[in-house]
Design an enzyme around this catalytic site. Structure first.
Site, PDB file in Angstrom:
ATOM      1  N   GLY A   1       0.817  -1.214   0.000  1.00  0.00           N
ATOM      2  CA  GLY A   1       0.000   0.000   0.000  1.00  0.00           C
ATOM      3  C   GLY A   1       0.845   1.257   0.000  1.00  0.00           C
TER       4      GLY A   1
ATOM      5  N   ASP B   1      -8.938  -1.375   0.987  1.00  0.00           N
ATOM      6  CA  ASP B   1      -9.744  -0.156   1.167  1.00  0.00           C
ATOM      7  C   ASP B   1     -10.049   0.575  -0.148  1.00  0.00           C
ATOM      8  OD1 ASP B   1      -9.502  -0.740   3.826  1.00  0.00           O
ATOM      9  OD2 ASP B   1      -7.986   0.778   4.236  1.00  0.00           O
TER      10      ASP B   1
HETATM   11  O1  F6P Z   1      -5.545  -0.641   5.213  1.00  0.00           O
HETATM   12  C1  F6P Z   1      -6.144  -1.874   5.196  1.00  0.00           C
HETATM   13  C2  F6P Z   1      -6.793  -2.184   6.517  1.00  0.00           C
HETATM   14  O2  F6P Z   1      -7.459  -3.403   6.316  1.00  0.00           O
HETATM   15  C3  F6P Z   1      -7.714  -1.119   7.065  1.00  0.00           C
HETATM   16  O3  F6P Z   1      -8.984  -1.120   6.495  1.00  0.00           O
HETATM   17  C4  F6P Z   1      -7.716  -1.444   8.537  1.00  0.00           C
HETATM   18  O4  F6P Z   1      -7.964  -0.303   9.316  1.00  0.00           O
HETATM   19  C5  F6P Z   1      -6.316  -1.917   8.762  1.00  0.00           C
HETATM   20  O5  F6P Z   1      -5.837  -2.402   7.541  1.00  0.00           O
HETATM   21  C6  F6P Z   1      -6.217  -2.959   9.836  1.00  0.00           C
HETATM   22  O6  F6P Z   1      -4.873  -3.212  10.050  1.00  0.00           O
HETATM   23  P1  F6P Z   1      -4.322  -4.329  11.037  1.00  0.00           P
HETATM   24  O7  F6P Z   1      -4.375  -5.620  10.308  1.00  0.00           O
HETATM   25  O8  F6P Z   1      -2.943  -3.894  11.329  1.00  0.00           O
HETATM   26  O9  F6P Z   1      -5.226  -4.346  12.233  1.00  0.00           O
END
Ligand code: F6P
Length: 353
Positions: free
Chosen positions: A114, A140
């Site tokens: 990303g 996202d």
């Molecule tokens: O950016 C992708 C995402 O899936 C977001 O929608 C979400 O807030 C985040 O990653 C969650 O991240 P982690 O897996 O670190 O909790």
């Protein structure tokens, strides 16, 4: 001599990462004769001794198209420019990436990730001369450079399925059910999933919510003989006049706030909250994402083959193109006045603002 190229995945996973790896293996190794090396856990595999690097071949990469996650592993805690040294401090170890590549004889890297991971890749290119090609990734769909990212449709599919399931139980019990979905800064998963699953309200970070409007929606539905409602709440949503949530989100807190506001106004409403969480990121990519991931993997190989280092593979107006890596750092959010929100509003969806 065969070209030696590295590939890695960084940041959160997304359905379709393995399908990109498969495409790079099939085309780059199978057709162009490269030697391809999978680097484990983002850049970390190059910063540890012995290096954590594995040769990838069409035989070792069988069965990847439908496989969720990433066979290479990934991490959110591997920024070589600010690498946690274990004592609570960060240190700049970025030069080690270049050194490792030289030792391994890697000509360049294909970086799947990303905005954060692509920024690291761009800085490695600018500061240490590392050759990189980027493949954008996020469920996202909030990267402005590309019309779509793989993983997004799979997440929307998961939200839609959850709403279909919640529909029957909400209707049976005359309940209001809030479904919290991912989307820290952008509400695309919430809006697309919400429309597809027939949500009555969709609450997103781009449109701060007013409790009265959400309560009014519940009242209106009751008045027409629909004593149940389904609301989708993006994890980054917040009330009008409230604080914009920070980067560390507590799962369930956005929907909890909405629930408390509804219950404060209508204490007799029978309300439940479901937090969908990482179910949205796990599992097999849907067919659309498998196709997009394959196209992007092939696009990445084409860029490397043409010597177009420093570019990011993007989908623009239906075509795969290469753009300067910096394009990965432009974010996109839902336009509150745009056609998508208008279509939802026109079909009765309340946004709370
Ligand atoms: O950016 C992708 C995402 O899936 C977001 O929608 C979400 O807030 C985040 O990653 C969650 O991240 P982690 O897996 O670190 O909790």
């Amino acid at each position: 001599m065969a070209r030696k190229i590295g590939i890695l995945t960084g940041g959160g996973d997304a359905p379709g990462l393995n399908a990109v790896i498969r495409a790079v293996v099939k085309y780059g190794v199978g057709k162009l004769g490269w030697e391809l090396y999978g680097i484990e856990d983002s850049f970390n595999g190059l910063m540890e001794r012995p290096f954590r690097v594995t040769p990838l071949t069409p035989v070792s990469c069988k069965g990847l198209l439908q496989k969720g996650g990433t066979i290479l592993g990934t991490t959110n805690h591997g920024d070589p420019f600010a690498f946690p040294d274990g004592s609570g401090h960060d240190s700049d170890r970025s030069v080690e990436v270049k050194r490792a590549m030289d030792e391994l004889g890697l000509e360049g890297l294909i970086v799947l990730g990303g905005d954060g991971t692509q920024k690291i890749a761009r800085e490695l290119a600018e500061r240490h001369g590392v050759r990189v090609v980027g493949v954008p990734k996020t469920i996202d769909n909030d990267l402005g450079a590309t019309d779509l990212t793989f993983g997004f449709q799979s997440a929307v599919d998961c939200v839609t399925d959850a709403l279909d399931r919640l529909h029957s139980t909400a209707e049976s019990h005359d309940r209001v059910i809030l479904l919290e979905v991912m989307g820290r800064n952008a509400g695309f998963i919430a809006v697309h999933g919400g429309i597809a699953g027939g949500a009555d309200a969709i609450v997103i970070p781009e449109i701060p919510w007013h409790a009265e409007r959400l309560v009014q929606k519940i009242d209106e539905r009751r008045a027409i003989g629909r004593p149940f409602s389904l609301f989708v709440v993006a994890e980054g949503a917040y009330p009008a006049g409230g604080n914009v949530p920070g980067t560390k989100l507590v799962p369930g807190s956005a929907s909890q706030k909405v629930a408390e506001a509804i219950l404060a106004a209508r204490p007799r409403v029978d309300l439940r909250v479901t937090v969908l969480g990482h179910l949205q990121r796990g599992g097999s990519p849907v067919p659309f994402d498998r196709v997009l991931a394959t196209r992007m993997g092939v696009g990445a190989v084409d860029l490397v083959d043409a010597g177009r280092w420093g570019e990011l593979v993007c989908l623009r107006d239906g075509r795969i193109v290469g753009l300067p890596m910096v394009a990965a750092e432009q974010n996109r959010v839902v336009d509150p006045e745009g056609e998508l929100v208008r279509a939802a509003r026109a079909t009765g969806v309340e946004f709370g603002g």
